[in-house]
Write a protein that holds these residues in place. Structure first.
Motif, PDB file in Angstrom:
ATOM      1  N   PHE A 296      -4.192  -8.895  -1.951  1.00 35.66           N
ATOM      2  CA  PHE A 296      -3.682  -7.593  -1.533  1.00 35.66           C
ATOM      3  C   PHE A 296      -4.591  -6.973  -0.472  1.00 35.66           C
ATOM      4  N   ARG A 297      -5.895  -7.026  -0.731  1.00 34.74           N
ATOM      5  CA  ARG A 297      -6.829  -6.397   0.218  1.00 34.74           C
ATOM      6  C   ARG A 297      -6.806  -7.102   1.567  1.00 34.74           C
TER       7      ARG A 297
ATOM      8  N   GLU B 203       6.539   1.669 -10.742  1.00 40.32           N
ATOM      9  CA  GLU B 203       5.250   1.968 -11.387  1.00 40.32           C
ATOM     10  C   GLU B 203       5.412   2.371 -12.856  1.00 40.32           C
TER      11      GLU B 203
ATOM     12  N   TYR C 131      -7.786   4.011 -14.543  1.00 40.06           N
ATOM     13  CA  TYR C 131      -8.037   2.623 -14.134  1.00 40.06           C
ATOM     14  C   TYR C 131      -9.382   2.161 -14.672  1.00 40.06           C
TER      15      TYR C 131
ATOM     16  N   ASP D  71      -5.829  -9.113  -6.415  1.00 43.35           N
ATOM     17  CA  ASP D  71      -6.481  -7.968  -5.804  1.00 43.35           C
ATOM     18  C   ASP D  71      -7.021  -8.349  -4.418  1.00 43.35           C
TER      19      ASP D  71
ATOM     20  N   GLY E  74       1.921   3.191 -14.913  1.00 39.57           N
ATOM     21  CA  GLY E  74       0.849   4.044 -14.382  1.00 39.57           C
ATOM     22  C   GLY E  74       0.296   4.964 -15.461  1.00 39.57           C
TER      23      GLY E  74
ATOM     24  N   GLY F 212      -4.188 -10.705 -16.367  1.00 36.42           N
ATOM     25  CA  GLY F 212      -3.936 -11.343 -15.084  1.00 36.42           C
ATOM     26  C   GLY F 212      -3.455 -12.764 -15.293  1.00 36.42           C
TER      27      GLY F 212
ATOM     28  N   ALA G  78       0.842  -1.193   0.000  1.00 39.28           N
ATOM     29  CA  ALA G  78       0.000   0.000   0.000  1.00 39.28           C
ATOM     30  C   ALA G  78       0.879   1.246   0.000  1.00 39.28           C
TER      31      ALA G  78
ATOM     32  N   ASP H 130      -2.944   3.093  -3.876  1.00 37.30           N
ATOM     33  CA  ASP H 130      -3.023   1.637  -3.865  1.00 37.30           C
ATOM     34  C   ASP H 130      -4.484   1.158  -3.912  1.00 37.30           C
ATOM     35  N   PRO H 131      -4.666  -0.123  -4.291  1.00 40.50           N
ATOM     36  CA  PRO H 131      -6.026  -0.641  -4.510  1.00 40.50           C
ATOM     37  C   PRO H 131      -6.957  -0.482  -3.306  1.00 40.50           C
ATOM     38  N   VAL H 132      -6.437  -0.591  -2.109  1.00 41.88           N
ATOM     39  CA  VAL H 132      -7.303  -0.491  -0.933  1.00 41.88           C
ATOM     40  C   VAL H 132      -7.792   0.948  -0.751  1.00 41.88           C
TER      41      VAL H 132
ATOM     42  N   GLU I 215       0.054 -10.697 -11.456  1.00 40.48           N
ATOM     43  CA  GLU I 215      -0.031 -12.075 -11.957  1.00 40.48           C
ATOM     44  C   GLU I 215       1.087 -12.385 -12.952  1.00 40.48           C
ATOM     45  N   TYR I 216       1.635 -11.343 -13.598  1.00 46.53           N
ATOM     46  CA  TYR I 216       2.654 -11.581 -14.623  1.00 46.53           C
ATOM     47  C   TYR I 216       4.044 -11.800 -14.012  1.00 46.53           C
TER      48      TYR I 216
ATOM     49  N   HIS J 249       0.551  -0.702  -9.199  1.00 46.53           N
ATOM     50  CA  HIS J 249      -0.739  -0.676  -8.502  1.00 46.53           C
ATOM     51  C   HIS J 249      -1.798  -1.441  -9.284  1.00 46.53           C
ATOM     52  N   TYR J 250      -1.411  -1.973 -10.456  1.00 52.12           N
ATOM     53  CA  TYR J 250      -2.352  -2.799 -11.223  1.00 52.12           C
ATOM     54  C   TYR J 250      -2.204  -4.238 -10.746  1.00 52.12           C
ATOM     55  N   MET J 251      -3.259  -4.761 -10.124  1.00 52.87           N
ATOM     56  CA  MET J 251      -3.136  -6.099  -9.558  1.00 52.87           C
ATOM     57  C   MET J 251      -3.116  -7.199 -10.616  1.00 52.87           C
ATOM     58  N   ASP J 252      -3.643  -6.924 -11.821  1.00 50.75           N
ATOM     59  CA  ASP J 252      -3.512  -7.945 -12.869  1.00 50.75           C
ATOM     60  C   ASP J 252      -2.036  -8.119 -13.243  1.00 50.75           C
TER      61      ASP J 252
END
Lengths: 245, 318
Positions: A233-234, A160, B202, A230, A163, B265, A37, B175-177, A198-199, A192-195
Motif C-alpha cells: 500500500f505504501r 469500512e 489502531y 501495508d 473501523g 493477516g 488512500a 489511510d495508512p500512509v 490479507e483476508y 484501512h486495516y492492512m491485515d
C-alpha cells in the motif's frame, strides 16, 4: 459467473476526475478488497456501483443490472453497510431487522422465522427488545452486517465495517464475511486495516482515481517485493500526486 | 496559584489522574482510572470505540466533570483550575470541530486570537504541518479532504503553543500512509518539548508511543511501555500458515491445548500455555504433528513474539 463488471468507468466533478477509467470484474462469492488512500476515489466508485451516482462515462453491470439504466434494480439486488451509518439507534434490534427486511421485500412470515434464527446464531436472543444504541459497537456492527444480507443479496458492499471495533470482534466479523461468501454472497469491502486486506481473495488499490494494482494479496506482495500488504500500500500510495490532500 | 508539588521531593507530572470515574445514567463510561504522564512523553490511550477514551479526554481538558476522583494537568486541578488549564492545553477532538464556513486561514486566525497570540508568533511550531495546507488557505474548511482537515485541526490546536496536547483519535478513518505522516509530526512536536496524550483504536500505533494504556469498558487493562507490555505476554505464541486458511482456523481451535486462535493477516496466531507441563501442552513441533496428521498441507509454523494486538486480546479474554 461475474457479479460486477466494470469497463472504463469514469466520474468527473467539474474539472476534477474522481474516478479515472477503471475496469475490473468480481466473481460470485469472491471477497474483494477495495483499497486506496483517502481521496483516491473509493467512495465515488462505490456509490456508482451501488446505483447512487451516475457515471460520467463508461459502463458497469452489478448483479446483472446496468448501473446507469437499471439503478433501481441494482439497489434492490445489493446489500450495503458502512461504519458511519448502518442501523437506526432508536429502534429495537427486532425493529431494525423488520424495517430492512420490509424495505427489501422479504415477506412478514419469513422475516419472523428468520429473525429468531438470526438472533440465535448471533447469540443476541436476549437483546431482541434492546434499543440498538444500547449495544456495544462490535455487536452493532455484527448485527448490521447480518441485516445487510438478510434479503440474500447477490452482493454486499461494506464500507469500512470494522473501523474502531475491538480486535476480537473485528476478527469475528471477518469470520461472518467468510460464511457469507461460502453461501455465495459476493463481498465488496473497504478497510484501512492492512491485515484485513490479507483476508480478501483479491484486492484492488486505487491511486488518484485509477486502479493501480489488482491481484491476490500473495501475488501483490510478490509483485512489489513487500513483506506485507501495508508495504504494498505504501509503495503504491507514494506514487500519488495528491499526497494525502 | 503555582502548580502544586514543585518542591525538591516530588516530581511534577505533566498530568496526574487519580481514581477518575464517570457514568452517563446507568452506563459506566470510566471506572477508577489512575495514571500519570511525564513532561515530554507521548502517552497513548489505546482501545476500541466505546471504551471510554473520549470521556477521559473531555474530563482532562475540563469539558466534562468527573463523578469522582481527581486529576491535574501541569499541576492545575481539572475542576477548580479549569480556566488555567484551558490556556495551556491544545485539544483536537475526534470529530472535526472547526468552522466549516470559514476559510483555512480564518480558522487558524480565530484560534490564535482567542488565545491572545498571532499566527506569526508561533508559526515555527506549525510550519511543517501548516505549510502543506497553506496553498489552500483561502478554501473553506468544510471543503477540505479528510487529511487536510486533520492538518488544519492540528495546526489550530497548536497555534497558542500549548505545553500539553490532547489528540482524540487523530488517525481514525485516515489511510495508512497519512497515519504514518501524522505520527512523524507528533515525534517532531515531542522533540520541541510538548507533552502529547493521544488516543487511537489502531493497536499498531502503540509502538510509536513512549508509554501506553490499553483501555476497554472504561478500565485500563495495563499501563506500561509498549515493549514491556509485549514482553509480559503470558502465553506461548505460534504463527501458522498453510493451504486453506479458513479450514485451518477452525481445525486449530479444535486441537487440545490451543487456548485461542485468530487470523493475523496472512497467518494465524495460536496461543498455548507458555510453560505447561500437562500432556496437552503444545509446542511448535507437536502442533505441526497434529495438523499434518489431519492432512493439512504446506504447513509453516513459526514461534513469534506477541504484538500489542495479541496482548490486548489476551487481556480482554481474562
Amino acid at each position: 459467473m461475474k457479479v460486477i463488471e466494470v469497463e472504463n468507468l469514469t466520474k468527473k466533478f467539474g474539472s476534477f476526475t474522481a474516478v479515472d477509467n477503471i475496469s475490473f470484474s468480481v466473481e460470485k462469492g469472491e471477497i474483494f478488497g477495495f483499497l486506496g488512500a483517502n481521496g483516491a476515489g473509493k467512495t465515488t466508485a462505490m456509490r456508482m456501483l451501488c446505483g447512487l451516482l451516475s457515471p460520467t462515462s463508461g459502463k458497469g453491470v452489478v448483479a446483472g443490472y446496468d448501473i446507469l439504466h437499471d439503478s433501481e434494480k441494482v439497489k434492490a439486488s445489493i446489500g450495503y453497510m458502512s461504519q458511519k451509518f448502518a442501523l437506526y439507534e432508536d429502534l429495537k434490534v427486532w425493529e431494525n431487522i423488520r424495517l430492512y427486511a420490509g424495505i427489501y421485500g422479504v415477506s412478514e412470515k419469513e422475516t419472523r422465522e428468520r429473525t429468531q434464527l438470526l438472533l440465535a446464531e448471533l447469540g443476541f436472543e436476549k437483546e431482541r427488545n434492546s434499543l440498538v444504541k444500547s449495544l456495544p459497537l462490535g455487536w452493532r456492527q455484527k448485527l448490521a452486517f447480518s441485516v445487510s444480507i438478510f434479503h440474500n443479496p447477490s452482493i454486499v458492499f461494506l464500507d469500512e465495517p470494522t473501523g474502531g471495533v475491538d480486535p476480537v470482534t473485528r476478527r469475528q466479523f471477518w469470520e461472518m464475511i467468510y460464511q457469507a461468501s461460502e453461501r455465495g454472497i459476493t463481498v465488496f469491502v473497504t478497510t484501512h486495516y492492512m491485515d484485513e486486506a490479507e483476508y480478501c481473495n483479491r484486492v484492488s488499490i486505487m491511486v488518484d482515481g485509477r486502479i493501480d494494482a489488482l491481484d491476490s494479496p500473495a501475488s501483490l506482495r510478490k509483485e512489489f517485493g513487500a513483506a506485507d500488504m501495508d508495504e504494498v500500500f505504501r509503495k503504491l500510495a507514494r506514487k500519488s500526486k495528491n499526497n494525502g490532500l | 496559584m503555582n502548580p502544586v508539588s514543585k518542591d525538591n521531593f516530588t516530581v511534577t507530572h505533566a498530568l496526574s489522574c487519580k481514581n477518575i470515574s464517570r457514568s452517563y445514567g446507568k452506563v459506566k463510561a470510566l471506572g477508577n482510572i489512575s495514571f500519570d504522564v511525564e513532561p515530554g512523553e507521548i502517552f497513548g490511550v489505546i482501545g476500541p470505540d466505546g471504551a471510554g477514551k473520549s470521556t477521559l479526554f473531555r474530563i482532562l481538558t475540563t469539558l466534562l466533570l468527573p463523578d469522582s476522583g481527581s486529576a491535574s494537568v501541569e499541576g492545575f486541578d481539572v475542576v477548580s483550575d479549569y480556566k488555567k488549564i484551558r490556556k495551556i492545553v491544545g485539544y483536537m477532538p475526534g470529530r472535526f470541530s472547526l468552522y466549516q464556513d470559514l476559510t483555512v486561514e480564518e480558522n487558524l486566525r480565530i484560534f490564535a486570537t482567542l488565545f491572545n497570540t498571532t499566527i506569526e508568533e508561533n508559526y515555527y511550531l506549525i510550519k511543517d504541518i501548516y505549510s502543506q495546507i497553506e496553498p489552500f488557505k483561502k478554501r473553506m474548511a468544510g471543503a477540505l479532504s479528510g487529511g487536510m482537515k486533520q492538518k488544519l485541526a492540528l495546526s489550530c490546536a497548536l497555534i497558542h503553543k500549548p505545553s500539553i496536547l490532547f489528540l482524540d483519535e487523530p488517525t481514525t478513518g485516515i489511510d495508512p500512509v497519512s497515519r504514518k505522516e501524522l505520527w512523524e509530526m507528533l515525534r517532531k512536536l515531542k522533540s520541541q518539548g510538548i507533552t502529547i496524550i493521544v488516543s487511537t483504536p489502531y493497536m499498531d500505533e502503540a509502538s510509536l508511543c513512549d508509554r501506553i494504556a490499553l483501555i476497554q469498558n472504561g478500565e485500563f487493562l495495563k499501563i506500561d511501555t509498549p515493549k514491556a507490555i509485549v514482553e509480559s505476554f503470558g502465553r506461548r505464541l505460534i504463527s501458522v500458515k498453510g493451504d486453506n486458511m479458513g479450514l485451518l482456523l477452525k481445525r486449530l481451535r479444535e486441537i487440545p491445548g490451543v487456548i485461542s486462535c485468530f487470523a493475523f493477516g496472512d497467518s494465524h496466531h495460536v496461543t498455548t500455555e507458555r510453560d505447561g507441563n500437562s500432556a496437552d501442552s503444545l509446542t511448535a513441533d507437536s502442533l505441526r504433528f497434529a495438523l499434518e496428521k489431519q492432512g493439512h498441507t504446506n504447513i509453516e509454523i513459526t514461534p513469534v513474539e506477541a504484538n500489542i494486538e495479541d496482548c490486548f486480546m489476551e487481556l480482554i479474554a481474562r
